[in-house]
Write an enzyme that holds these catalytic residues in place. Sequence first.
Site, PDB file in Angstrom:
ATOM      1  N   SER A  78       0.835  -1.196   0.000  1.00  0.00           N
ATOM      2  CA  SER A  78       0.000   0.000   0.000  1.00  0.00           C
ATOM      3  C   SER A  78       0.875   1.253   0.000  1.00  0.00           C
ATOM      4  O   SER A  78       1.786   1.376   0.814  1.00  0.00           O
ATOM      5  CB  SER A  78      -0.892  -0.031   1.231  1.00  0.00           C
ATOM      6  N   GLY A  79       0.595   2.152  -0.917  1.00  0.00           N
ATOM      7  CA  GLY A  79       1.359   3.404  -0.992  1.00  0.00           C
ATOM      8  C   GLY A  79       2.589   3.300  -1.876  1.00  0.00           C
ATOM      9  O   GLY A  79       3.369   4.252  -1.961  1.00  0.00           O
ATOM     10  N   THR A 107      -1.580   2.493  -8.070  1.00  0.00           N
ATOM     11  CA  THR A 107      -2.665   3.178  -8.761  1.00  0.00           C
ATOM     12  C   THR A 107      -2.091   4.250  -9.695  1.00  0.00           C
ATOM     13  O   THR A 107      -2.537   4.391 -10.839  1.00  0.00           O
ATOM     14  CB  THR A 107      -3.627   3.801  -7.740  1.00  0.00           C
ATOM     15  N   ASN A 119      -1.223   5.417   3.193  1.00  0.00           N
ATOM     16  CA  ASN A 119      -1.421   6.100   1.906  1.00  0.00           C
ATOM     17  C   ASN A 119      -2.658   6.985   2.006  1.00  0.00           C
ATOM     18  O   ASN A 119      -3.713   6.538   2.449  1.00  0.00           O
ATOM     19  CB  ASN A 119      -1.607   5.026   0.812  1.00  0.00           C
ATOM     20  N   SER A 137      -5.464   5.522  -0.552  1.00  0.00           N
ATOM     21  CA  SER A 137      -5.273   4.074  -0.653  1.00  0.00           C
ATOM     22  C   SER A 137      -6.490   3.410  -1.314  1.00  0.00           C
ATOM     23  O   SER A 137      -7.640   3.675  -0.947  1.00  0.00           O
ATOM     24  CB  SER A 137      -5.072   3.520   0.745  1.00  0.00           C
ATOM     25  N   SER A 138      -6.211   2.550  -2.300  1.00  0.00           N
ATOM     26  CA  SER A 138      -7.326   1.844  -2.945  1.00  0.00           C
ATOM     27  C   SER A 138      -7.775   0.740  -1.994  1.00  0.00           C
ATOM     28  O   SER A 138      -6.962  -0.071  -1.591  1.00  0.00           O
ATOM     29  CB  SER A 138      -6.866   1.219  -4.257  1.00  0.00           C
ATOM     30  N   GLY A 177      -1.639  -4.670  -2.453  1.00  0.00           N
ATOM     31  CA  GLY A 177      -0.394  -5.414  -2.265  1.00  0.00           C
ATOM     32  C   GLY A 177      -0.453  -6.299  -1.027  1.00  0.00           C
ATOM     33  O   GLY A 177      -1.411  -6.262  -0.245  1.00  0.00           O
ATOM     34  N   GLU A 220      -0.124  -7.501   2.520  1.00  0.00           N
ATOM     35  CA  GLU A 220      -0.285  -6.657   3.715  1.00  0.00           C
ATOM     36  C   GLU A 220       0.101  -7.411   4.962  1.00  0.00           C
ATOM     37  O   GLU A 220      -0.360  -8.544   5.172  1.00  0.00           O
ATOM     38  CB  GLU A 220      -1.744  -6.203   3.854  1.00  0.00           C
TER      39      GLU A 220
HETATM   40  N1  LIG Z   1       5.030   8.254 -10.078  1.00  0.00           N
HETATM   41  C1  LIG Z   1       4.666   8.986  -9.039  1.00  0.00           C
HETATM   42  N2  LIG Z   1       4.981  10.284  -9.034  1.00  0.00           N
HETATM   43  C2  LIG Z   1       4.628  11.076  -8.006  1.00  0.00           C
HETATM   44  N3  LIG Z   1       3.987  10.643  -6.901  1.00  0.00           N
HETATM   45  C3  LIG Z   1       3.633   9.349  -6.855  1.00  0.00           C
HETATM   46  C4  LIG Z   1       3.943   8.460  -7.921  1.00  0.00           C
HETATM   47  N4  LIG Z   1       3.494   7.263  -7.582  1.00  0.00           N
HETATM   48  C5  LIG Z   1       2.916   7.391  -6.369  1.00  0.00           C
HETATM   49  N5  LIG Z   1       2.991   8.646  -5.934  1.00  0.00           N
HETATM   50  C6  LIG Z   1       2.514   9.169  -4.639  1.00  0.00           C
HETATM   51  O1  LIG Z   1       2.271   8.123  -3.773  1.00  0.00           O
HETATM   52  C7  LIG Z   1       0.921   8.084  -3.349  1.00  0.00           C
HETATM   53  C8  LIG Z   1       0.433   6.649  -3.242  1.00  0.00           C
HETATM   54  O2  LIG Z   1       0.368   6.095  -4.519  1.00  0.00           O
HETATM   55  P1  LIG Z   1      -0.767   5.059  -4.920  1.00  0.00           P
HETATM   56  O3  LIG Z   1      -2.078   5.522  -4.451  1.00  0.00           O
HETATM   57  O4  LIG Z   1      -0.586   4.791  -6.350  1.00  0.00           O
HETATM   58  O5  LIG Z   1      -0.344   3.837  -4.106  1.00  0.00           O
HETATM   59  P2  LIG Z   1      -0.959   2.368  -4.190  1.00  0.00           P
HETATM   60  O6  LIG Z   1       0.189   1.486  -4.434  1.00  0.00           O
HETATM   61  O7  LIG Z   1      -2.045   2.364  -5.164  1.00  0.00           O
HETATM   62  O8  LIG Z   1      -1.468   2.196  -2.735  1.00  0.00           O
HETATM   63  P3  LIG Z   1      -2.717   1.345  -2.255  1.00  0.00           P
HETATM   64  O9  LIG Z   1      -2.371  -0.060  -2.332  1.00  0.00           O
HETATM   65  O10 LIG Z   1      -2.912   1.826  -0.885  1.00  0.00           O
HETATM   66  O11 LIG Z   1      -3.821   1.743  -3.154  1.00  0.00           O
HETATM   67  C9  LIG Z   1       0.174   8.821  -4.396  1.00  0.00           C
HETATM   68  O12 LIG Z   1      -0.979   9.417  -3.866  1.00  0.00           O
HETATM   69  C10 LIG Z   1       1.175   9.883  -4.831  1.00  0.00           C
HETATM   70  O13 LIG Z   1       1.178  10.940  -3.912  1.00  0.00           O
HETATM   71 MG   LIG Z   2      -3.999   2.173  -5.061  1.00  0.00          MG
END
Ligand SMILES: Nc1ncnc2c1ncn2[C@@H]1O[C@H](COP(=O)(O)OP(=O)(O)OP(=O)(O)O)[C@@H](O)[C@H]1O
Ligand SMILES: [Mg+2]
Length: 1108
Positions: free
Chosen positions: A107-108, A112, A157, A160-161, A387, A389
């Site tokens: 997560s984070g 996404t 996050n 977070s999705s 991911g 956890e």
């Molecule tokens: N390529 C990137 N450039 C800039 N910031 C990013 C990038 N990727 C991620 N982030 C930052 O990290 C934060 C978390 O990313 P994201 O929501 O994609 O995580 P995730 O892997 O989908 O987490 P989860 O499993 O909780 O959904 C985003 O809100 C953004 O602020």
């Molecule tokens: Mg996500």
Amino acid sequence: MEVKTSLLDNMIGVGDMVLLEPLSEDSFLENLKNRFEHNEIYTYIGSVVISMNPYRSLPIFTPEKVEEYRNRNFYELSPHIYALADEAYRSLRDQDKDQCILITGESGAGKTEASKLVMSYVAAVCGKGQEVNKVKEQLLQSNPVLEAFGNAKTVRNDNSSRFGKYMDIEFDFKGDPLGGVISNYLLEKSRVVKQPRGERNFHVFYQLLSGASDESLKKLKLHRDFSKYNYLSLDSAAVNGLDDAANFRTVRNAMQIVGFMEDEVQSVMELVAAVLKLGNIEFKPDSRSNGSDESRIKDKNDLKEMCELLGIEQSVLERAFSYRTVEAKLEKVSTTLNVAQAYYARDALAKNLYSRLFSWLVTRINESIKAQGKTRHKVMGVLDIYGFEIFEDNSFEQFIINYCNEKLQQIFIELTLREEQEEYIREGIEWTNIEYFNNAVICDLIENNQNGILAMLDEECLRPGTVTDETFLDKLNTICAEHLHFESRLSKNSKFLTDHSLPHSCFRIQHYAGKVLYRAEGFVDKNNDLLYRDLSQAMYKANHKLIKQLFPEGNPAKVNLKRPLTAGFQFKASVGTLMRNLQTKNPNYIRCIKPNDKKASHIFTDSLVRHQLRYLGLMENVRVRRAGYAFRQPYEPCLERYKMLCKRTWPHWLGPAREGVEVLMSDLPVPAEEFSFGRSKIFIRNPRTLFFLEERRRQCLQDLATLIQKIYRGWKCRGHFLLLKKSQIVVSAWYRRYAQQKKYQKIKSATTVVQSYTRGWQARKLLRELKYQKRCVEAVTTISAFWHGTQARRELRRLKEEARRKHAVAVIWAYWQGLKIRREYRKFFRANAGKKIYDFTIQRIMQKYFLGLKSTLPSMSPIDKNWPARPYLFLGGVHSELRRIFHLWRCKKYRSQFTEEKKAVYEEKLEASELFKDKKALYPSSVSQPFKGDYLEINKNPKYQKLSIAMEDKVLLADVVNKINRANGKGTARLFLLTKNSVVLADQKTGQVKASVPLPDLTSVSVSTQSDGFFALKLKEGSASAVKGDFLLSSEHLIEIITKIHRMGTTAADREQLDIDISDEFLVQFKHDKVCVKFIQGVPKNGNSVSCKRKNNRLLEVSVPSTA
Ligand SMILES: Nc1ncnc2c1ncn2[C@@H]1O[C@H](COP(=O)(O)OP(=O)(O)OP(=O)(O)O)[C@@H](O)[C@H]1O
Ligand SMILES: [Mg+2]
């Protein structure tokens, strides 16, 4: 020329982990860190992309970058998510291979964001056009909608999705998007009713309350204040960098683009509001008379509002919260719910309501974005799933999530190996077996249909009798005890009997990514996911289209006595479908890594990353990839890159690329077992060999650069030299030309000078000759002229002499003749001939005189003084007499033209002349002024109307005069009027008569000899008018006034003639005194005006500026 670049150029650390030398976890970590610190967030493991979350926006996602990576080979540029997206898209479009992009990470870690980057890249590079753009827009805009309803702020996050998402994007044969299908997995619905500390509920609740207008909130019966809702955690309601209100607008807009109707959006919002209201319904205990516990709703207002929102009858819902009806075949048993059960029922309803709403949203979006037509489409699947956890407290959700990740890992290993193997076969390289950890055994522990954990959980849930989490754990302990990856305190495996890190109520699974301790509590409930039938029926009864749709099992007509499918079962089934789906596609991996726990940029926490690379199995991944040959490259780019290492291939190899590479490699000191030649690629076993090649290439490039530089410098110098030479020739040519031109001009001008001198000399010579000739001619002419002149004069003298002699002869002869005749006729003439001749002569002269005078007579103007000159002295008297007579005659003529008035005027002027000419200096200036008489126009001027009426006789003169004040000599303006009989003085402003003197009372008038206008009217002593004394006045029209007064005396027969006394000193009688008025010649001052001063009692001095 196209510049060939490679991943190996300008590499920070190693761009592809496969090339890491030596390969260890530490070097792996070090390489990642090194790259991360240089903002290189992407690194490859073969074709897998490792993505580090930068936690800040980097300038590497610009449209220029998209263009840079578009249609480029994967290893051509430095690692980037766009390279992977491009590779996937191109092999989908060009090779007709369905693709899937699997994005994993905790997560984070940026899953996404990565999925959005992939989608936006594909959207940017695929076809354009109105329809295609609409599809793209709808696909992209589905993200904000699903994120609003499915994402929440967690401690890991801020966005977070809380659900798994798999999206299939469908393309036509040209690679233009046609539509898509989204599948969602297991929304974390427990979050709706309760959130861990520091976390929030789903974004949509906060967005609605912050962003909706007051009017909409009123319609939804909501307050803007978060604190009014039990389901909303307050400690982190506001999230830094998250503008809920703005996001709400984005979501509304996105819903519109995706194709939601306005009433659908409203219904969705009503359901969201209903969930919030539901959270506020509270229960209190109540005892029934039969002793059973019962619950009652505390405050029914929220219930009422919720029922109004959803169109549910309040009593129906109230009853559903108080009773539970169990139907079994023909029986129907109703039991009351105690407070705890009521709360359970309420939360179950909220969770169900929300999760069903979410699923409905996904279905509804799918309806909008689904591809039209039935032809086979190419598909690109993007999987953004939660991911792996490991929390402190792991429950059913984590178990499910980790199971999913376990399956993904399995498919990852399977597909990677398969791909590797396929490539070896394709290239005709001998396959060496690769040792790796296969996690199929863990998957089996969970999903095995007979004794898998999920199967046992389902069994427990379906079993009659008391079922609790403990009985479930017992069952696990008995059945899975022997399993190598299952650990429990109560299992038969004595190893864990003393393991205090493993509580009694928990079990532990050794996942591929690490051990996870699960608390058994809640497993059964969550798996059952029970919603009391009374509630679903109450919901079905709602007068609300959407809610009715969400609870189809509440339809009494379709009562299904079968137990609903358990959550675990459903999930297993959907994961199974997903895996089958993924297996049919070409996989592309993005493994996301989170650099730190603080959501901060620039921080790289070694331990955290090390943990992730372990559980993501990245080392394993590298090993698998390197097991056979670490590096492979098609022959063409390989030859292109290294051809300079061998003289035979440099600079051009004309044969097939493979042969070129073979020649190249045989020429290099590389052991033959280090590489192998495939069908289209060369395989290099060890990264060392590659780096050796790279090093040689680098050196070679330097040598080549020196050579190129040398040749270039030579070429440049030669070019420069040639240019100089050419320039020198041009310059000297120009110079020579210039010098010659100068010389020529000099010679030319010298020639001209010499020539001119010669010509001059010749000309002068000629001139001299000509002049001499001319002089000769002139001399001859002169001499001849003189000679002729002498001759002529001589002849003239002779002729004159002759003529004189002839004349003398003639005169003498005439005299002689005359004498003879006179002697002869003397006797006849002597008596009167002389007189007659005289008379005749005189007569002729007179006649000529008169005729001449007639033509030279002067003009008829009396002032014309011209007269012709006298012709003969003897006519002097006649001539002047004639002049006099002519003058009198023309005066008479002139006078005869006069009218009576003009005559009077001239008479007056004549009289004035008689009176003042040569006596008063003022007179000459008056001659040219006509005597106007009435200067005031007294009859016409309305101001003097009264005065004119008062006057008895005709006013002969009216003017403004100054009456001199006898006291100080200053003047006062008065109107002066003269009539036939009197002189009247009147006030200038009012026209009131001040004095009226009958003319007989005037004895004399005194004036000075000078150019002033002063005059004294002296009155007859003893007359009535003389009481106040004489008048001393001054006027500009003095001559006219006195003349007119004098004329009155002349014309009236009965009066004495008025005396005019002209002297520079005269006496004036002022009342009783006689004052002497004396005129002196003064120096002109104060504008040349006359000044009058009283000098003493007897003297009034008038200073008249001299006129000279
Ligand atoms: N390529 C990137 N450039 C800039 N910031 C990013 C990038 N990727 C991620 N982030 C930052 O990290 C934060 C978390 O990313 P994201 O929501 O994609 O995580 P995730 O892997 O989908 O987490 P989860 O499993 O909780 O959904 C985003 O809100 C953004 O602020
Ligand atoms: Mg996500």
